[in-house]
Design an enzyme around this catalytic site. Structure first.
Site, short mmCIF file in Angstrom:
data_model
loop_
_atom_site.label_atom_id
_atom_site.label_comp_id
_atom_site.label_asym_id
_atom_site.label_seq_id
_atom_site.Cartn_x
_atom_site.Cartn_y
_atom_site.Cartn_z
N CYS A 25 108.13 -67.79 97.31
CA CYS A 25 106.68 -67.50 97.90
C CYS A 25 105.84 -68.71 98.37
O CYS A 25 105.06 -68.41 99.22
CB CYS A 25 105.78 -66.97 96.95
N GLY A 39 106.04 -59.80 92.89
CA GLY A 39 106.77 -59.27 94.25
C GLY A 39 106.23 -59.31 95.32
O GLY A 39 105.37 -59.98 95.49
N SER A 40 106.50 -58.28 96.18
CA SER A 40 105.90 -58.24 97.51
C SER A 40 104.46 -57.53 97.29
O SER A 40 103.81 -56.76 96.31
CB SER A 40 106.49 -56.96 98.35
N ASN A 51 113.92 -63.67 93.02
CA ASN A 51 114.37 -64.84 93.51
C ASN A 51 114.34 -65.81 92.50
O ASN A 51 115.26 -66.81 92.71
CB ASN A 51 113.35 -65.27 94.59
N GLU A 107 105.45 -62.48 105.79
CA GLU A 107 106.32 -63.74 104.94
C GLU A 107 107.55 -63.31 105.15
O GLU A 107 108.14 -62.23 104.78
CB GLU A 107 105.96 -63.51 103.28
N GLU A 140 101.31 -61.77 91.35
CA GLU A 140 101.77 -62.91 92.01
C GLU A 140 102.69 -62.31 93.02
O GLU A 140 103.67 -61.90 93.11
CB GLU A 140 102.63 -63.80 91.07
N LEU A 141 102.10 -62.36 94.27
CA LEU A 141 102.49 -61.81 95.59
C LEU A 141 103.22 -62.86 96.50
O LEU A 141 103.52 -64.05 95.96
CB LEU A 141 101.35 -60.97 96.06
#
Length: 480
Positions: A286, A228-229, A153, A380, A248-249
């Site tokens: 996010c 990511g996820s 992203n 999300e 970092e989710l």
């Protein structure tokens, strides 16, 4: 005939035996083909990174800072070229792509500054009799080589948030860009190759996802930085419990509009910011606004304004200067969003605007009366969809924010400084933004979440801390 892009193996260009295609999310046109490293080339990169650990850690600060300054300068000079590349591989509207390049420039500039001023600390130890004549110097040293795994992203800026701090502390890094968006990272490799960083101190490897577990498990890469996820992130962490892993989710970011934010100007501002940041990356951020939690006293007026502002968002070709909202990264992503909205409507949600798909594009969408059992209420969405929720008072609003498995950031529209401090204290998130949407991020501030939103922090200095450990030097027999 399309030329296959080479990748960067231990600081030099390399070609693989196979390749994959990168296609434009907007129209499906072929953007580039990218070479895939062989298993032997991946092994060579990892071995070079491991060998470079003591060499890179010993480089003087000015050498690392000069390299980082060079990257910032060259990114700025190539802004338009790189922005158009981001748009082509990611589908991000060109105006947002230019902003992403600008943010990456700042990340490398801050990293250069931090590399120069990271001095450690000193402490006298003669505060107790046993420490008479003793003095300590505390410095930070790299934990070892870093495996950086980046998402699609923000294909340049989130790469920068892994590469720049690693260089700043002298930690070799192997970067794995997202398969959908490797081109920005490969251009960054071109620029890094113009510096005098040691051989093996960096590689950019567009490795297939199927090969990622082997890299994750490799003991020569003791630090993993993943964005990511949440599903993939925690799988990584669980598989390597003795490694230092930062994650970092995802998020399910809420914008709270309280009763004191009630003038027409207040509500216009809130609606504008909510509409913009629910859609600005096609919702693929996010901290994109996904939930709007509004006090009952302002709810009806806010809903009308939000719908109008969302309707005014310009959708279309991301290369058009006027476009606000482009496509999602691919058609499968848009189909998933479509299915989640259909699930919500089938369960009783009211569709106020949007709800349609055209290929990889999904129309900016607003829902009201979202039932608690809808997928959108908990997961999300990572798409241009927001839901509106009516609450009675601050306590109920904050409870609604916290009623989520995620905790990345929240925005609170209030004029009351006491409420601002209460939000900071009570909201279960990594960041609280007062008077604006939750989507604000300054790249130098600590950025990260709690609960299923991850562990560790980005923001150059904070990532530098994650990539290093403290080591104490005690001097003895000094006349202090």
């Amino acid at each position: 005939m399309t030329t296959t892009h080479e990748f960067w193996l231990a600081g030099r260009r390399a070609s693989g035996e196979t390749a994959f295609e990168v296609r434009h999310p907007h129209d499906g046109s072929l953007v580039a083909t990218v070479g895939v490293p062989t298993d032997a080339q991946v092994e060579e990169a990892v071995a070079a990174a491991a060998a470079a650990v003591p060499v890179f850690a010993a480089t003087p600060a000015h050498q690392r800072a000069t390299a980082l300054d060079h990257v910032a300068k060259r990114l700025a000079e190539r802004t338009e070229e790189i922005a158009r590349l981001i748009t082509a591989e990611n589908g991000k509207p060109i105006k947002w792509a230019r902003g992403e390049v600008g943010r990456a420039v700042s990340v490398f500039r801050w990293a250069a500054e931090e590399a120069r001023r990271t001095n450690g600390e000193t402490m006298r130890l003669d505060t107790d009799p046993g420490g008479t004549g003793r003095y300590a110097i505390v410095r930070r040293f790299p934990r070892g080589a870093v495996l950086g795994i980046a998402p699609f992203n923000f294909p340049l800026n989130l790469v920068a948030h892994k590469v720049a701090p690693a260089i700043a502390v002298g930690a070799p890094i192997i970067l794995k860009p997202a398969p959908a968006t490797p081109l920005s990272a490969l251009v960054l490799g071109e620029i890094l190759a113009e510096t005098d960083l040691p051989a093996g101190s960096w590689s950019v490897l567009p490795v297939e996802n199927a090969k990622m577990p082997a890299l994750v498990q490799d003991e020569r890469l003791p630090v993993i930085s993943f964005t990511g996820s949440d599903k993939v992130g925690y799988q990584i962490m669980d598989s390597v419990p003795r490694k230092h892993v930062t994650l970092e989710l995802g998020g399910n970011a809420a914008a709270v509009v309280l009763a004191d934010w009630n003038s027409e100007a207040d509500l216009d501002w809130a609606a504008s910011r909510i509409a913009l940041f629910a859609n600005y990356q096609g919702g693929q951020s996010c901290i994109s606004v996904q939930r709007v939690i509004a006090d009952a006293s302002v709810y009806d007026r806010l809903v009308e304004k939000v719908v109008a502002k969302v309707k005014a968002q310009v959708t279309g070709d991301p290369s058009d200067e006027a476009t606000d909202v482009g496509p999602l990264v691919d058609e499968n992503a848009a189909k998933r969003v479509e299915s989640w909205v259909e699930d919500a409507v089938a369960k009783g949600a009211e569709l106020l605007i949007g709800g349609s798909r055209d290929g990889a594009a999904y129309a900016p969408t607003v829902l009201a009366e979202l039932p608690a059992d809808a997928i959108l209420a908990r997961a999300e969405v990572f798409g241009p969809v927001l839901s509106l929720h009516r609450v009675e008072g601050t306590e109920e609003a904050f409870a609604a924010v916290n009623d989520s498995a995620f905790g990345l950031q929240a925005g609170v529209f209030t004029h009351d400084v006491q409420t601002a401090f209460r939000a900071h204290r009570e909201l279960e998130v990594g960041g609280v933004v007062i008077g604006d949407a939750p989507s604000y991020r300054a790249d130098q501030m600590p950025y990260g979440g709690v609960k299923d939103s991850g562990v560790g922090r980005e923001g150059v200095r904070y990532a530098m801390d994650d990539f290093t450990f403290e080591k104490v030097l005690v001097l003895t027999g000094l006349d202090l």
